[in-house]
Scaffold this active site. Structure first.
Site, short mmCIF file in Angstrom:
data_model
loop_
_atom_site.label_atom_id
_atom_site.label_comp_id
_atom_site.label_asym_id
_atom_site.label_seq_id
_atom_site.Cartn_x
_atom_site.Cartn_y
_atom_site.Cartn_z
N GLU A 18 -7.74 -24.40 5.50
CA GLU A 18 -7.65 -23.09 6.15
C GLU A 18 -9.02 -22.70 6.68
O GLU A 18 -10.02 -22.83 5.97
CB GLU A 18 -7.16 -22.03 5.15
CG GLU A 18 -7.09 -20.65 5.78
CD GLU A 18 -6.63 -19.58 4.81
OE1 GLU A 18 -5.48 -19.66 4.33
OE2 GLU A 18 -7.43 -18.67 4.54
N HIS A 94 -1.78 -17.77 11.32
CA HIS A 94 -1.28 -16.71 10.46
C HIS A 94 -0.88 -15.54 11.36
O HIS A 94 -1.56 -15.26 12.34
CB HIS A 94 -2.37 -16.26 9.48
CG HIS A 94 -2.72 -17.31 8.48
ND1 HIS A 94 -3.52 -17.07 7.39
CD2 HIS A 94 -2.37 -18.62 8.40
CE1 HIS A 94 -3.65 -18.18 6.68
NE2 HIS A 94 -2.97 -19.14 7.28
N ALA A 144 5.89 -8.30 4.72
CA ALA A 144 5.94 -9.63 5.35
C ALA A 144 7.38 -10.05 5.63
O ALA A 144 7.67 -10.71 6.63
CB ALA A 144 5.25 -10.66 4.45
N HIS A 183 0.71 -10.31 -7.02
CA HIS A 183 0.05 -9.54 -5.97
C HIS A 183 -0.46 -8.24 -6.60
O HIS A 183 0.24 -7.61 -7.40
CB HIS A 183 1.03 -9.23 -4.83
CG HIS A 183 0.38 -8.50 -3.70
ND1 HIS A 183 0.47 -7.13 -3.54
CD2 HIS A 183 -0.43 -8.95 -2.70
CE1 HIS A 183 -0.24 -6.77 -2.47
NE2 HIS A 183 -0.79 -7.85 -1.94
N LYS A 199 11.94 -13.19 0.37
CA LYS A 199 11.37 -13.83 1.58
C LYS A 199 12.00 -15.21 1.79
O LYS A 199 12.28 -15.62 2.91
CB LYS A 199 9.84 -13.94 1.45
CG LYS A 199 9.10 -12.61 1.51
CD LYS A 199 7.59 -12.75 1.73
CE LYS A 199 6.80 -12.92 0.48
NZ LYS A 199 5.33 -12.80 0.66
N GLN A 246 -20.00 -14.92 -6.36
CA GLN A 246 -18.54 -15.03 -6.24
C GLN A 246 -17.81 -14.75 -7.56
O GLN A 246 -16.61 -14.49 -7.56
CB GLN A 246 -18.14 -16.42 -5.72
CG GLN A 246 -18.47 -16.59 -4.24
CD GLN A 246 -18.20 -18.00 -3.76
OE1 GLN A 246 -18.19 -18.95 -4.53
NE2 GLN A 246 -18.01 -18.13 -2.46
N LYS A 305 -18.14 -23.16 2.85
CA LYS A 305 -18.77 -24.41 2.42
C LYS A 305 -17.88 -25.64 2.61
O LYS A 305 -17.41 -26.25 1.64
CB LYS A 305 -19.11 -24.29 0.92
CG LYS A 305 -20.26 -23.39 0.61
CD LYS A 305 -21.58 -24.10 0.76
CE LYS A 305 -22.72 -23.13 0.50
NZ LYS A 305 -24.01 -23.65 0.78
P1 FAD Z 1 4.26 -8.92 1.15
O1 FAD Z 1 5.10 -10.09 0.87
O2 FAD Z 1 4.78 -7.91 2.12
O3 FAD Z 1 3.97 -8.19 -0.26
C1 FAD Z 1 3.03 -7.12 -0.35
C2 FAD Z 1 3.35 -6.28 -1.59
O4 FAD Z 1 4.58 -5.58 -1.41
C3 FAD Z 1 3.57 -7.10 -2.86
O5 FAD Z 1 3.08 -6.35 -3.96
C4 FAD Z 1 5.08 -7.28 -2.96
O6 FAD Z 1 5.51 -7.44 -4.30
C5 FAD Z 1 5.55 -5.98 -2.34
N1 FAD Z 1 6.80 -6.10 -1.58
C6 FAD Z 1 7.18 -7.12 -0.77
N2 FAD Z 1 8.35 -6.84 -0.19
C7 FAD Z 1 8.71 -5.63 -0.62
C8 FAD Z 1 9.84 -4.77 -0.36
N3 FAD Z 1 10.82 -5.15 0.46
N4 FAD Z 1 9.88 -3.57 -0.98
C9 FAD Z 1 8.89 -3.16 -1.82
N5 FAD Z 1 7.81 -3.93 -2.11
C10 FAD Z 1 7.73 -5.14 -1.50
N6 FAD Z 1 -4.48 -11.49 5.15
C11 FAD Z 1 -4.86 -11.32 6.45
O7 FAD Z 1 -5.13 -10.19 6.87
N7 FAD Z 1 -4.95 -12.39 7.32
C12 FAD Z 1 -4.66 -13.66 6.93
O8 FAD Z 1 -4.76 -14.59 7.73
C13 FAD Z 1 -4.26 -13.87 5.56
N8 FAD Z 1 -3.94 -15.11 5.12
C14 FAD Z 1 -3.46 -15.28 3.84
C15 FAD Z 1 -3.04 -16.55 3.42
C16 FAD Z 1 -2.56 -16.76 2.12
C17 FAD Z 1 -2.08 -18.13 1.71
C18 FAD Z 1 -2.52 -15.66 1.21
C19 FAD Z 1 -2.02 -15.88 -0.20
C20 FAD Z 1 -2.92 -14.39 1.61
C21 FAD Z 1 -3.40 -14.19 2.92
N9 FAD Z 1 -3.79 -12.91 3.39
C22 FAD Z 1 -4.18 -12.74 4.70
C23 FAD Z 1 -3.78 -11.77 2.48
C24 FAD Z 1 -2.43 -11.00 2.49
O9 FAD Z 1 -2.23 -10.41 3.76
C25 FAD Z 1 -2.53 -9.93 1.41
O10 FAD Z 1 -2.54 -10.51 0.13
C26 FAD Z 1 -1.50 -8.80 1.49
O11 FAD Z 1 -1.93 -7.77 0.59
C27 FAD Z 1 -0.09 -9.19 1.07
O12 FAD Z 1 0.48 -10.01 1.97
P2 FAD Z 1 1.96 -10.64 1.71
O13 FAD Z 1 2.34 -11.36 2.92
O14 FAD Z 1 1.99 -11.34 0.42
O15 FAD Z 1 2.79 -9.26 1.62
#
Ligand code: FAD
Length: 317
Positions: A18, A94, A144, A183, A199, A246, A305
């Site tokens: 990534e 992403h 998401a 999360h 999801k 870190q 890194k």
């Molecule tokens: P979601 O799946 O929407 O979940 C967010 C929170 O809401 C969780 O606590 C979940 O339990 C809860 N939730 C989910 N669905 C519902 C629902 N229907 N009703 C109520 N609660 C719900 N961030 C960036 O800005 N750019 C990036 O490129 C990026 N890349 C990432 C890549 C990876 C592999 C990972 C693990 C994270 C990345 N992130 C990135 C960070 C990510 O956007 C954050 O962690 C964000 O806070 C949660 O994203 P998510 O897609 O898991 O959210």
């Protein structure tokens, strides 16, 4: 080629990386310089993160301030196309909910489809740095899963304009994020896993995990997912620790634990050069154990890194 097709080849493990878009004003060469050494390992795909714009205050000539939206790391889609063209390797952009309306998302997906990009990792994104809670765009997605449903609908040829007939069916392979340590906003692991399952049931093809430093967290997470009926591949996300700072920054930003043995070893280091060695050895040990367990892939967060990751991957492949 889709991420799931790469994983189905069964080569253990598929390696992927990534990267972050460079800060605005830098050239694509900075991406190639970063990726060149990593390409020796023939990665199955390269993920490119997306960064929402941030609101800042700019001083006007009359001394007052105006609020402006500034995107510090633009270019995700262009970088994906450049990587595919330059290295002939699949790129995974992403896509985030934050700062996007549904129309902007649709237009981005159309661009990706025209560019021949087969994959997207769909995410919610975080709140902007100066805000405490995530708020979607007025015409955007809150979770998401909502963004994922838009991609799934487009894969069925259903676009936002409801009376549009015969829209081309895209064929995006869709990844989502999973959190072995929960999360940070979820009240508990079970609730978070319920949302992850949702999801997958709505169409996610695979899961990439947040970084973790204790493999037991990943193994337990996978076990819980399987018990709940989540059957898609779960790719572990890995990152080396390379500086003492870190030890506090990573738990703060990513809400992950650093095992006591590792933190003690790092605290005993006299310089960050020594930390790099400890972090690399830990990454090698983690990767070897995961490989032995038959994980579908090893996904490395390369920010900062790449040389440490190169040295580690060389030893485990
Ligand atoms: P979601 O799946 O929407 O979940 C967010 C929170 O809401 C969780 O606590 C979940 O339990 C809860 N939730 C989910 N669905 C519902 C629902 N229907 N009703 C109520 N609660 C719900 N961030 C960036 O800005 N750019 C990036 O490129 C990026 N890349 C990432 C890549 C990876 C592999 C990972 C693990 C994270 C990345 N992130 C990135 C960070 C990510 O956007 C954050 O962690 C964000 O806070 C949660 O994203 P998510 O897609 O898991 O959210």
């Amino acid at each position: 080629m889709k991420v799931t097709e790469h994983l189905a080849k069964g080569e253990c493990p598929q390696v992927s990386f990534e990267i972050l878009p460079p800060l605005k004003g830098k050239s694509i060469e900075s991406i190639y310089d970063h990726l060149d050494p990593l390409m020796d390992f023939k990665p199955a795909f390269i993920n490119v993160t997306y960064h929402r714009s941030e609101q800042m205050f700019r001083k006007r000539t009359d001394g007052t301030f105006e609020k402006v939206d500034i995107r510090k790391r633009p270019g995700t889609v262009g970088i994906c196309a450049a990587i595919m063209n330059h290295y002939k390797v699949d790129a995974v952009p992403h896509l985030i909910c934050g700062g996007f309306s549904r129309e902007e998302t649709e237009n981005a997906l159309i661009d990706l489809n025209f560019l021949g990009i087969d994959n997207v990792l769909v995410l919610r994104g975080d709140a902007p740095a100066n805000e405490s809670f995530f708020e979607p765009d007025p015409n955007g997605h809150r979770y998401a899963v909502d963004l994922l449903c838009q991609v799934v609908r487009m894969n069925q040829g259903i676009y936002l304009e409801q009376d549009m007939q015969g829209g081309v069916k895209t064929s995006f392979c869709i990844g989502v994020a999973g959190y072995p340590e929960k999360h940070f906003e979820a009240p508990n692991m079970e609730t978070d896993l319920g949302h992850l399952k949702n999801k997958v049931e709505r169409g996610a093809d695979y899961i990439t995990t947040q970084m973790f430093f204790d493999n037991r967290r990943y193994f337990e997470f996978v076990e819980k997912c399987r018990k709940m009926g989540i059957q898609v591949p779960i790719i572990p996300g890995l990152k080396p620790i390379t500086t003492k700072k870190q030890l506090t920054v990573l738990p703060h930003i990513f809400h992950v634990d650093i095992p006591e043995v590792l933190s003690a070893e790092i605290l005993a280091c006299k310089s960050d050069k020594e930390v790099e060695i400890v972090g690399k050895e830990w990454l090698i040990a983690q990767s070897r154990e995961l490989k032995q367990a038959g994980v579908p892939g090893l996904h490395y967060y390369t920010l900062g890194k790449p040389s440490v990751i190169c040295e580690a991957v060389r030893q485990i492949l």
